[in-house]
Design a protein around this motif. Sequence first.
Motif, PDB file in Angstrom:
ATOM      1  N   GLU A 469       0.816  -1.211   0.000  1.00  0.00           N
ATOM      2  CA  GLU A 469       0.000   0.000   0.000  1.00  0.00           C
ATOM      3  C   GLU A 469       0.851   1.264   0.000  1.00  0.00           C
ATOM      4  OE1 GLU A 469      -3.712  -0.400   2.619  1.00  0.00           O
ATOM      5  OE2 GLU A 469      -2.305  -1.815   3.544  1.00  0.00           O
ATOM      6  N   MET A 470       2.150   1.113   0.218  1.00  0.00           N
ATOM      7  CA  MET A 470       3.041   2.256   0.347  1.00  0.00           C
ATOM      8  C   MET A 470       3.658   2.589  -1.000  1.00  0.00           C
ATOM      9  SD  MET A 470       4.029   4.436   2.587  1.00  0.00           S
ATOM     10  CE  MET A 470       3.443   3.559   4.031  1.00  0.00           C
ATOM     11  N   ASN A 471       3.484   3.826  -1.460  1.00  0.00           N
ATOM     12  CA  ASN A 471       4.071   4.251  -2.730  1.00  0.00           C
ATOM     13  C   ASN A 471       4.429   5.737  -2.656  1.00  0.00           C
ATOM     14  OD1 ASN A 471       1.613   5.829  -3.639  1.00  0.00           O
ATOM     15  ND2 ASN A 471       0.724   3.753  -3.519  1.00  0.00           N
ATOM     16  N   LYS A 472       5.188   6.209  -3.644  1.00  0.00           N
ATOM     17  CA  LYS A 472       5.657   7.590  -3.623  1.00  0.00           C
ATOM     18  C   LYS A 472       4.507   8.593  -3.705  1.00  0.00           C
ATOM     19  CE  LYS A 472      10.072   6.425  -5.848  1.00  0.00           C
ATOM     20  NZ  LYS A 472      10.897   6.580  -7.071  1.00  0.00           N
ATOM     21  N   GLU A 473       3.484   8.264  -4.488  1.00  0.00           N
ATOM     22  CA  GLU A 473       2.348   9.173  -4.639  1.00  0.00           C
ATOM     23  C   GLU A 473       1.664   9.398  -3.288  1.00  0.00           C
ATOM     24  OE1 GLU A 473       2.949   6.554  -6.583  1.00  0.00           O
ATOM     25  OE2 GLU A 473       3.649   7.703  -8.338  1.00  0.00           O
ATOM     26  N   LEU A 474       1.524   8.317  -2.517  1.00  0.00           N
ATOM     27  CA  LEU A 474       0.894   8.425  -1.214  1.00  0.00           C
ATOM     28  C   LEU A 474       1.738   9.287  -0.271  1.00  0.00           C
ATOM     29  CD1 LEU A 474      -1.289   7.554   0.837  1.00  0.00           C
ATOM     30  CD2 LEU A 474       0.163   5.579   1.383  1.00  0.00           C
ATOM     31  N   ILE A 475       3.039   9.047  -0.252  1.00  0.00           N
ATOM     32  CA  ILE A 475       3.919   9.800   0.641  1.00  0.00           C
ATOM     33  C   ILE A 475       3.915  11.281   0.267  1.00  0.00           C
ATOM     34  CG2 ILE A 475       6.298  10.063   1.447  1.00  0.00           C
ATOM     35  CD1 ILE A 475       6.639   7.037   0.983  1.00  0.00           C
ATOM     36  N   ASN A 476       3.914  11.565  -1.044  1.00  0.00           N
ATOM     37  CA  ASN A 476       3.845  12.963  -1.471  1.00  0.00           C
ATOM     38  C   ASN A 476       2.519  13.597  -1.073  1.00  0.00           C
ATOM     39  OD1 ASN A 476       6.411  13.147  -2.663  1.00  0.00           O
ATOM     40  ND2 ASN A 476       5.688  12.227  -4.569  1.00  0.00           N
ATOM     41  N   GLU A 477       1.457  12.785  -1.052  1.00  0.00           N
ATOM     42  CA  GLU A 477       0.150  13.304  -0.650  1.00  0.00           C
ATOM     43  C   GLU A 477       0.156  13.746   0.815  1.00  0.00           C
ATOM     44  OE1 GLU A 477      -4.002  11.764  -2.101  1.00  0.00           O
ATOM     45  OE2 GLU A 477      -3.560  10.741  -0.201  1.00  0.00           O
ATOM     46  N   PHE A 478       0.997  13.100   1.612  1.00  0.00           N
ATOM     47  CA  PHE A 478       1.079  13.461   3.031  1.00  0.00           C
ATOM     48  C   PHE A 478       1.562  14.892   3.228  1.00  0.00           C
ATOM     49  CE2 PHE A 478       1.921   8.731   4.160  1.00  0.00           C
ATOM     50  CZ  PHE A 478       0.565   8.468   4.028  1.00  0.00           C
ATOM     51  N   ASP A 479       2.211  15.474   2.202  1.00  0.00           N
ATOM     52  CA  ASP A 479       2.662  16.866   2.309  1.00  0.00           C
ATOM     53  C   ASP A 479       1.490  17.810   2.562  1.00  0.00           C
ATOM     54  OD1 ASP A 479       5.229  16.023   1.868  1.00  0.00           O
ATOM     55  OD2 ASP A 479       5.322  16.691  -0.224  1.00  0.00           O
ATOM     56  N   MET A 480       0.297  17.405   2.151  1.00  0.00           N
ATOM     57  CA  MET A 480      -0.890  18.230   2.363  1.00  0.00           C
ATOM     58  C   MET A 480      -1.205  18.394   3.851  1.00  0.00           C
ATOM     59  SD  MET A 480      -3.310  16.414  -0.514  1.00  0.00           S
ATOM     60  CE  MET A 480      -4.702  17.530  -0.305  1.00  0.00           C
ATOM     61  N   LEU A 481      -0.672  17.477   4.662  1.00  0.00           N
ATOM     62  CA  LEU A 481      -0.964  17.496   6.096  1.00  0.00           C
ATOM     63  C   LEU A 481      -0.011  18.400   6.873  1.00  0.00           C
ATOM     64  CD1 LEU A 481      -1.436  13.630   6.517  1.00  0.00           C
ATOM     65  CD2 LEU A 481      -3.223  15.342   6.139  1.00  0.00           C
ATOM     66  N   GLU A 482       1.039  18.911   6.218  1.00  0.00           N
ATOM     67  CA  GLU A 482       1.988  19.794   6.895  1.00  0.00           C
ATOM     68  C   GLU A 482       1.296  21.085   7.334  1.00  0.00           C
ATOM     69  OE1 GLU A 482       5.146  20.431   4.100  1.00  0.00           O
ATOM     70  OE2 GLU A 482       6.131  18.537   4.577  1.00  0.00           O
ATOM     71  N   PRO A 483       1.912  21.810   8.303  1.00  0.00           N
ATOM     72  CA  PRO A 483       3.184  21.537   8.969  1.00  0.00           C
ATOM     73  C   PRO A 483       3.025  20.511  10.093  1.00  0.00           C
ATOM     74  CG  PRO A 483       2.264  23.592   9.772  1.00  0.00           C
ATOM     75  CD  PRO A 483       1.339  23.118   8.693  1.00  0.00           C
ATOM     76  N   PHE A 484       4.057  19.671  10.229  1.00  0.00           N
ATOM     77  CA  PHE A 484       4.057  18.666  11.282  1.00  0.00           C
ATOM     78  C   PHE A 484       4.746  19.208  12.525  1.00  0.00           C
ATOM     79  CE2 PHE A 484       4.231  15.977   7.337  1.00  0.00           C
ATOM     80  CZ  PHE A 484       2.914  15.540   7.405  1.00  0.00           C
ATOM     81  N   GLY A 485       4.276  18.764  13.664  1.00  0.00           N
ATOM     82  CA  GLY A 485       4.852  19.185  14.934  1.00  0.00           C
ATOM     83  C   GLY A 485       3.998  18.654  16.064  1.00  0.00           C
ATOM     84  N   TYR A 486       4.157  19.239  17.224  1.00  0.00           N
ATOM     85  CA  TYR A 486       3.402  18.802  18.393  1.00  0.00           C
ATOM     86  C   TYR A 486       1.905  18.917  18.110  1.00  0.00           C
ATOM     87  CZ  TYR A 486       1.406  18.784  23.093  1.00  0.00           C
ATOM     88  OH  TYR A 486       0.639  18.496  24.189  1.00  0.00           O
ATOM     89  N   GLY A 487       1.179  17.805  18.304  1.00  0.00           N
ATOM     90  CA  GLY A 487      -0.257  17.789  18.063  1.00  0.00           C
ATOM     91  C   GLY A 487      -0.634  17.407  16.651  1.00  0.00           C
ATOM     92  N   GLN A 489       1.501  15.089  14.345  1.00  0.00           N
ATOM     93  CA  GLN A 489       2.697  14.322  14.034  1.00  0.00           C
ATOM     94  C   GLN A 489       2.723  13.886  12.569  1.00  0.00           C
ATOM     95  OE1 GLN A 489       2.689  10.629  16.213  1.00  0.00           O
ATOM     96  NE2 GLN A 489       0.914   9.841  15.145  1.00  0.00           N
ATOM     97  N   GLN A 490       3.912  13.576  12.078  1.00  0.00           N
ATOM     98  CA  GLN A 490       4.007  12.936  10.777  1.00  0.00           C
ATOM     99  C   GLN A 490       3.269  11.598  10.840  1.00  0.00           C
ATOM    100  OE1 GLN A 490       8.508  13.391  10.500  1.00  0.00           O
ATOM    101  NE2 GLN A 490       7.907  13.675   8.377  1.00  0.00           N
ATOM    102  N   PRO A 491       2.668  11.152   9.723  1.00  0.00           N
ATOM    103  CA  PRO A 491       1.949   9.881   9.739  1.00  0.00           C
ATOM    104  C   PRO A 491       2.841   8.730  10.219  1.00  0.00           C
ATOM    105  CG  PRO A 491       1.460  11.080   7.728  1.00  0.00           C
ATOM    106  CD  PRO A 491       2.560  11.830   8.423  1.00  0.00           C
TER     107      PRO A 491
END
Length: 570
Positions: A469-487, A489-491
């Motif tokens: 299930e892990m691919n580059k497109e999915l990981i790049n999609e996680f950029d939409m969840l930035e900024p990461f930090g307290y509260g 977290q990165q996936p």
Amino acid sequence: MKNNTKWITYPLNTQLAKKLSESLGISKITAQILINRGCDTVLKAEKFLYGGSELFYPALKMKDMGLALEKTKEACRNKEKIFLFGDYDVDGTSSVVMLLKTLKEIGAKCEYYIPRRLKEGYGLNTNAVKYAAQKGFKMIITADCGISNCKEIALARELGMSVIVLDHHLPSGELPDANAIVNPKQEDCEYPFSELSASGIVYKFCTELLGSEVYSELKEELLAFAALGTVADIAPLLDENRLIVKKGLKNLNLTSNAGLNELLQRKELHFKKIMPWHISFIIAPVINAEGRVHEYSDDVPLGYSQVVELFTSGSNGNLPSKVSSICADNDIRQDIEKRIMNDAMEMAKEEIEKGNNIIILHNDNWHPGVIGIVASKLTEEFLKPVVIIGEGGRGSARSSVNFDIYSSIDRCGKYLESYGGHTFAAGFKMDYRNLDNLKNALCEIASNYEVDSPFRKKEEIDMDIDFDEMNKELINEFDMLEPFGYGNQQPVFITRNVTVKYEPRIVGDKHLKLLLSQNGYTLQAIGFNMAEKKDILPENEYFSVIYTPQINNWNNEEHIQLKLKEIVIE
């Protein structure tokens, strides 16, 4: 699993994830992560992903905000001098910078005052109040302090000054008799989000003062400082805080503030994509260093701050010298911290052997400017709340576990001269003659907690997934969840029934590099500071891994790499 970490996997909500995925055009995995972050409707998820400043809550919903604005505007109309008093940390100095620039922009007469940590301690003090009165100030605005300064604010009112409190610390019992108290943590405040930092509150106050006038460049600059204070104060990157930081980080990259540009250039961050970790580990320690260790000569006026001057004096303010000075302060801070840390670590080990649920250390020679950092590191190391008392009876308390350190300190208030803080961090001033009473009281409070539950570090896993299930497109999609930090977290994922392919390698003495396989799919993985795991990895047997996926670029080739958080051998 680690004995001191309790991993908790979020429950799957397949139906809602499908709805979010279809409505927003995102993967079901990203949709589930949004659910884990509290986005249980399409509207909330859309705000999380795409929200702009138009989605900020109306500032006037905050209790006393309208009153504080009106009193300030009245002072400006009457040409009254305004005294800006702020804390010496990043949240406090960022707040003072915003207030100073905004008030001067609208024509107010104002001056700032940052207290000396060693001479004056935290919060508004009577000497500063008397100084303000003697200098003819008619209004005091406190930033990142004031909510617990009942005596000092009463004195200010007696001396004919009005007082506005802009603070985010937890109120403790009686509130001060200020003209206006703007703090979303007040019980009767109906503001939708209570976790704003002081700089977040001040940002909203300042933008309301500026009104709908253009001031676009100044407002962008204010947002950058609000992001700086929010991240540095470890406010959760959720809801309105996330909006502040998401937009503020972009402004930091392209800031028009000459002093901030000078600092970013010195730290080799100029025009880079600045992330929260850059603030937490590179920028904030330098800004904080002045308040922690700088010793001004007697000819420097009380209240003066090189940090505030750096960010408000424009391009003609000898900026390289100011940046060099605060960087030198940070070098001194690091040396002092290292010495105290070595001593405190040995003392903490002795305390652990006593079986107490809380670590309490004291040494009258320890610099009070750095004991908070040491306490934070010790509580991460031993997963117990830590209280450190240094020179002059100044103390810092920290907790990274399910233990409310502030409420514990509050219950011991009769042994303290002053105190304040949050759930996981508190500071106080005490007379050393009350040390035994304080230690006994805190140990008694901590003894009522079960060691195996609250004092285990809890971390969340977003989903249980397979390698296919892990691919580059999915990981790049996680950029939409930035900024990461307290509260926010990165996936984090867990994959089970994994085996090692080929012999793992030790890199850089401490790190483990390995190739992992599951159901015919193979991915590279790196475990920082996990070299000792090499000898316990089972051969030809299954185990599980907890990790954050990332795209690694090596020799112009991109590949998926798993950044391991834990290797779980069943």
